[in-house]
Design an enzyme around this catalytic site. Sequence first.
Site, PDB file in Angstrom:
ATOM      1  N   CYS A 124       3.175 -33.681  -1.637  1.00  0.00           N
ATOM      2  CA  CYS A 124       2.157 -33.776  -1.646  1.00  0.00           C
ATOM      3  C   CYS A 124       1.346 -32.486  -2.225  1.00  0.00           C
ATOM      4  O   CYS A 124       0.064 -32.491  -1.297  1.00  0.00           O
ATOM      5  CB  CYS A 124       1.034 -34.937  -0.983  1.00  0.00           C
ATOM      6  SG  CYS A 124       2.165 -36.599  -0.813  1.00  0.00           S
ATOM      7  N   ARG A 141      19.635 -10.791   1.614  1.00  0.00           N
ATOM      8  CA  ARG A 141      19.694 -11.425   0.488  1.00  0.00           C
ATOM      9  C   ARG A 141      20.984 -10.993  -0.623  1.00  0.00           C
ATOM     10  O   ARG A 141      21.703 -11.494  -1.476  1.00  0.00           O
ATOM     11  CB  ARG A 141      18.488 -10.915  -0.575  1.00  0.00           C
ATOM     12  CG  ARG A 141      17.756 -11.741  -1.391  1.00  0.00           C
ATOM     13  CD  ARG A 141      16.681 -10.511  -2.345  1.00  0.00           C
ATOM     14  NE  ARG A 141      15.403 -10.953  -1.280  1.00  0.00           N
ATOM     15  CZ  ARG A 141      14.886 -11.581  -1.065  1.00  0.00           C
ATOM     16  NH1 ARG A 141      14.967 -12.800  -1.514  1.00  0.00           N
ATOM     17  NH2 ARG A 141      13.735 -10.839   0.171  1.00  0.00           N
ATOM     18  N   ARG A 166      10.621 -20.512  -1.950  1.00  0.00           N
ATOM     19  CA  ARG A 166      10.274 -19.257  -2.752  1.00  0.00           C
ATOM     20  C   ARG A 166       9.103 -19.005  -3.488  1.00  0.00           C
ATOM     21  O   ARG A 166       8.145 -18.804  -3.910  1.00  0.00           O
ATOM     22  CB  ARG A 166      11.513 -18.791  -3.141  1.00  0.00           C
ATOM     23  CG  ARG A 166      12.558 -17.808  -1.236  1.00  0.00           C
ATOM     24  CD  ARG A 166      13.848 -16.963  -2.035  1.00  0.00           C
ATOM     25  NE  ARG A 166      12.965 -15.775  -2.701  1.00  0.00           N
ATOM     26  CZ  ARG A 166      12.799 -16.006  -3.895  1.00  0.00           C
ATOM     27  NH1 ARG A 166      13.013 -16.161  -4.531  1.00  0.00           N
ATOM     28  NH2 ARG A 166      12.293 -14.271  -4.174  1.00  0.00           N
ATOM     29  N   GLU A 214      22.534  -3.213   6.272  1.00  0.00           N
ATOM     30  CA  GLU A 214      21.762  -4.438   7.147  1.00  0.00           C
ATOM     31  C   GLU A 214      21.438  -5.921   5.847  1.00  0.00           C
ATOM     32  O   GLU A 214      20.855  -6.119   5.547  1.00  0.00           O
ATOM     33  CB  GLU A 214      21.214  -4.813   7.854  1.00  0.00           C
ATOM     34  CG  GLU A 214      20.478  -4.094   8.731  1.00  0.00           C
ATOM     35  CD  GLU A 214      19.936  -3.902  10.795  1.00  0.00           C
ATOM     36  OE1 GLU A 214      19.809  -3.574  11.527  1.00  0.00           O
ATOM     37  OE2 GLU A 214      18.611  -4.419   9.120  1.00  0.00           O
TER      38      GLU A 214
END
Length: 434
Positions: free
Chosen positions: A356, A289, A325, A286
């Site tokens: 902000c 990434r 990330r 599986e």
Amino acid sequence: MPAPVAVPAAPPAFEPFPYCGASLFAEGVRLSELADRFGTPLYVYSRAGLEAAWRAFDDALSGMPHQVCFAVKANSNLAVLDVLARLGSGFDIVSGGELERVLAAGGEAASVIFSGVGKSREEMEAGLEAGIRSFNVESVSELERLAEVAGGLGRVAPVALRVNPDVDPKTHPHIATGLKSSKFGIPIAQAREVYAMGARMRSLRMTGVGCHIGSQITTLDPFRDALGRVAALVDELAGDGIGITEVDVGGGLGIRYRDETPPSPAEYAAVVRNAFGGRPVTVHVEPGRAVCGNAGVLLARVEYLKGNGDARFAIVDAAMNDFIRPALYGGWSRILPCERRGGAGSAVYTVAGPVCESGDFLGRDRELDVEEGDPVAILSAGAYGFVMSSNYNSRPRAAEVMVDGERVHLVRRREQAAHLYALESRLPLPHGDA
Ligand SMILES: *Cc1c(COP(=O)(O)O)cnc(C)c1O
């Protein structure tokens, strides 16, 4: 034990985003042209990059019964799923929403694995009605609920237990999932008992064992340890009369963001073969990434260059809401100008967005020769990029395009502010008000 399998030499890595002269390209298309045409922030994916990375896993496991199931949570754009479905990919999903996406993208329910620690009744029903390949169950309560839901529909649910092998994947704590202290899986020491329980439930078929120990793993030892424990469990279960036909080894193989040297899919697959090669099981891998991470970039444009005392900032039009990330777990991605200048104007910048929050940065201490108005590319943004984006600060989410050779497809239009509050409403007017 089967004999260790020789690892084939890795082919030269395919680079979907090369410089050609001063210009950074996606396959055959200049990134600066995409920034001009579609605006920024913009996610750009490479079809060839996705295909090469997916095939690396499929080829590495050839000769042993296997199915590569792309982990949808890494990038769930319909075009990305479509490209992979056309290669014959299965899919690992963690929600009913991801199931709908897979089906909408042309994926086959019969090759969908439903993972995740908190499946609702509705999600179980949707998976059963679609006819998915397997539910990866993570607790006794979930097993009981699945048996009840399947029984109610007059169906038999195919089940793999996700076991927690208690190995340290040596990755960031937020993305480690196979430690005893994590919320994921059933402790491997209790697994036989839970299989015996499941085997007595008539609406369940105990077909598989699964594990997934974490993400961005850059050494083979954690995989070796975990899969060795899973293989031992498969043998024990055979002794208990429970014939496991499917082993799901999870995802988690890391990629190079900076200077990491993760194992290749071929080296990883050799570990899988050594663990299960001699057994009559189909292996599911599986990767998320490792399939899409380096097949995508995020384009942003420099809005302002400013110096606050010693610190210099390049304020760009992409922010933590587009790509979280760096802020969430210190993720590091290369940042490159789409059109290189001579280098005379180089300086070291913090590359930050307009949100902000002081945590809103995309990169720190980056040497860049850029001017206001220049487009830059944040590399290695294809996984856990757009999917984790939000509308914080009422920022419409980025558009996404897929490059295929010289062709460009807009695969998600840019959101408009009105989309963001389309589901909201004001209070009713007080009685009698005009
Ligand atoms: C997140 C996840 C994956 C994919 O992980 P990557 O690190 O992106 O390869 C695979 N399987 C399961 C069960 C997951 O939760």
